[in-house]
Design a protein around this motif. Structure first.
Motif: not given
Length: 103
Positions: A10, A61-64, A66-67, A95, A97-98, A100, A102
């Motif tokens: 990103e 905002k980018m988060n887990g 959304k990723y 990163d 969030k990669h 996370a 979820t």
């Protein structure tokens, strides 16, 4: 094997701000101004040794979560577009969030 690798990353692109560099020519005595505050966009892209996959604009905002949505909607299609076949290695950076958790 390098032709069977698919990477993603990103990036944030800013028109004006801390991460942006802008070089302009101005007449002497001109005072530089910025109207409307510039702006920025966030992008996700996948790529391999054979080319680039999908380019996705990230809204908000980018988060887990959304990723994961971006991967669900774009990763397989990128691999197909790049003709990586059924078996390839997907590589991403560390990163948070990669990885996370979820649902």
């Amino acid at each position: 094997m390098k032709n069977k690798m698919l990477w993603s990353d990103e990036t944030k692109i800013e028109q004006f701000g801390l991460n942006a560099k802008c070089h302009v020519w101005r007449k002497p005595g001109t005072i530089p101004t910025v109207n409307h505050g510039g702006g920025s966009i966030m992008l996700w892209e996948s790529f391999s040794a054979t080319g680039t996959g999908r380019l996705v604009r990230i809204e908000g905002k980018m988060n887990g979560v959304k990723y994961k949505e971006i991967l669900d909607e774009n990763l397989l299609q990128s691999a197909q577009d790049l003709r990586l076949g059924q078996r390839y290695t997907f590589q991403q950076d560390n990163d948070p969030k990669h990885t996370a958790k979820t649902s």
